[in-house]
Scaffold this active site. Structure first.
Site, PDB file in Angstrom:
ATOM      1  N   ASP A  43      48.300  36.217  44.959  1.00 52.36           N
ATOM      2  CA  ASP A  43      49.384  37.022  44.185  1.00 52.36           C
ATOM      3  C   ASP A  43      49.533  38.514  44.892  1.00 52.36           C
ATOM      4  O   ASP A  43      50.372  39.340  44.339  1.00 52.36           O
ATOM      5  CB  ASP A  43      49.255  37.085  42.930  1.00 52.36           C
ATOM      6  CG  ASP A  43      47.701  37.648  42.449  1.00 52.36           C
ATOM      7  OD1 ASP A  43      46.977  38.236  43.308  1.00 52.36           O
ATOM      8  OD2 ASP A  43      47.346  37.732  41.127  1.00 52.36           O
ATOM      9  N   SER A  44      48.789  38.710  46.053  1.00 52.12           N
ATOM     10  CA  SER A  44      48.809  40.093  46.602  1.00 52.12           C
ATOM     11  C   SER A  44      50.116  39.855  47.083  1.00 52.12           C
ATOM     12  O   SER A  44      50.927  40.958  47.802  1.00 52.12           O
ATOM     13  CB  SER A  44      47.854  39.959  47.597  1.00 52.12           C
ATOM     14  OG  SER A  44      47.876  38.968  48.424  1.00 52.12           O
ATOM     15  N   GLU A 113      40.959  34.871  38.428  1.00 54.90           N
ATOM     16  CA  GLU A 113      40.182  35.970  38.225  1.00 54.90           C
ATOM     17  C   GLU A 113      39.264  36.072  37.257  1.00 54.90           C
ATOM     18  O   GLU A 113      39.693  35.698  36.048  1.00 54.90           O
ATOM     19  CB  GLU A 113      40.798  37.305  38.671  1.00 54.90           C
ATOM     20  CG  GLU A 113      41.454  37.225  39.965  1.00 54.90           C
ATOM     21  CD  GLU A 113      42.129  38.596  40.010  1.00 54.90           C
ATOM     22  OE1 GLU A 113      42.123  39.671  39.338  1.00 54.90           O
ATOM     23  OE2 GLU A 113      43.133  38.734  41.098  1.00 54.90           O
ATOM     24  N   GLU A 180      35.177  39.931  45.690  1.00 52.46           N
ATOM     25  CA  GLU A 180      35.756  41.149  46.345  1.00 52.46           C
ATOM     26  C   GLU A 180      35.009  42.162  46.054  1.00 52.46           C
ATOM     27  O   GLU A 180      34.651  42.615  44.669  1.00 52.46           O
ATOM     28  CB  GLU A 180      37.365  40.794  45.937  1.00 52.46           C
ATOM     29  CG  GLU A 180      38.026  42.179  46.218  1.00 52.46           C
ATOM     30  CD  GLU A 180      39.659  41.765  46.236  1.00 52.46           C
ATOM     31  OE1 GLU A 180      40.052  40.726  45.479  1.00 52.46           O
ATOM     32  OE2 GLU A 180      40.282  42.687  46.477  1.00 52.46           O
TER      33      GLU A 180
HETATM   34  O1  KIV Z   1      45.914  37.651  46.095  1.00 52.09           O
HETATM   35  C1  KIV Z   1      44.964  37.692  47.017  1.00 52.09           C
HETATM   36  O2  KIV Z   1      45.366  37.778  47.947  1.00 52.09           O
HETATM   37  C2  KIV Z   1      43.506  37.654  46.787  1.00 52.09           C
HETATM   38  C3  KIV Z   1      42.766  38.065  47.837  1.00 52.09           C
HETATM   39  C4  KIV Z   1      42.515  39.635  47.814  1.00 52.09           C
HETATM   40  C5  KIV Z   1      41.388  37.365  47.747  1.00 52.09           C
HETATM   41  O3  KIV Z   1      43.244  37.131  45.706  1.00 52.09           O
END
Ligand code: KIV
Length: 262
Positions: A43-44, A113, A180
């Site tokens: 979701d980044s 998460e 993380e």
């Molecule tokens: O959303 C993402 O790219 C992630 C990574 C930071 C592991 O969860």
């Protein structure tokens, strides 16, 4: 490269490090598939591609669209779809949204998460046939609640809490965990405390594999570069130079010359 399965991913623990990288579209997924074991549709994407300050406004529809694109670009690579903020706050919501991922995309697994407090959700998803990746330590979806991105594992209490998180997630049935923003020696202890692979991001080298956000490691995302990110190329400069050269050639009518006309 042969596509990994849950069984072959589990076998990689203590054998050979797992290479995970984010991908958001078919274009890049196609380029990454030769080297990556697992593609994470993180979701980044809401930040680097969506231009938002954090991941919190990402939606299920958005994740499904991007996951389908990644799966089309890399049909023989294991694909993980990140569950966005607010889409797994109780068992029913989590299952409905995870089922959408399986029914509307060919993704192999989902990621959520949270630590031990999310174990009951993982158990519910796994018992309904969903493969789940956990995500512990620094949780980007908690950025507003925690008032920033906070590195974890700075005290013995935090270290023990992370170990308890990982063990609860493993016991709930997850097949892999992302850790993380955790002190390296603590992440290494967490890796040794579970029998499923622990994939680090900003968590040192004592884990079972690494994941990086591709736009960070290719040097494409300029607003912020976290300390743990190694930039394997200066993508931003390469792209800017190429577009500037194109703009100059358009303005001076150098492009298109006779090689580029019908
Ligand atoms: O959303 C993402 O790219 C992630 C990574 C930071 C592991 O969860």
């Amino acid at each position: 490269m042969k596509k990994l399965t849950i069984t072959t991913i589990l076998k990689r623990k203590n054998e050979s490090p797992i290479v995970m990288i984010t991908a958001y579209d078919a274009l890049f997924a196609r380029l990454f598939q030769e080297s990556a074991d697992i593609l994470l549709v993180g979701d980044s994407l809401n930040m680097s591609f969506g231009g938002n300050p954090d991941t919190l406004s990402a939606s299920m529809d958005q994740m499904i669209y991007h996951t389908n694109a990644v799966c089309k670009g890399a049909p023989n690579t294991f694909v993980l779809c990140d569950m966005p903020f607010g889409t797994y706050c109780d068992e029913k919501t989590a299952l409905l949204n995870a089922l959408r991922v399986y029914q509307e995309t060919p993704a192999d697994a989902i990621k959520i998460e949270g630590g031990a407090e999310k174990a009951y959700l993982i158990k519910h998803l796994v018992s309904n046939g969903i493969a789940v990746c956990g995500h512990i330590g620094l949780l980007p979806q908690s950025v507003r609640a925690e008032g920033g991105y906070k590195v974890k594992g700075k005290s013995e209490e935090e270290a023990l809490s992370l170990i308890a998180d990982a063990q609860a997630i493993e016991n709930a049935g997850a097949f892999i965990i992302v850790i993380e923003g955790v002190k390296a020696e603590v992440a290494s202890r967490v890796a040794q405390s579970v029998s499923i692979p622990l994939i680090g991001i900003g968590a040192g080298n004592g884990v079972d594999g690494q994941v990086l956000v591709f736009s960070d490691m290719l040097g494409l995302y300029e607003p912020f570069v976290p300390k743990f990110v190694k930039q394997y190329m200066d993508g931003a400069t390469a792209v800017k130079n190429a577009v500037a050269e194109y703009a100059n050639e358009v303005k001076t009518k150098v492009f298109p010359d006779e090689n580029f006309i019908y």
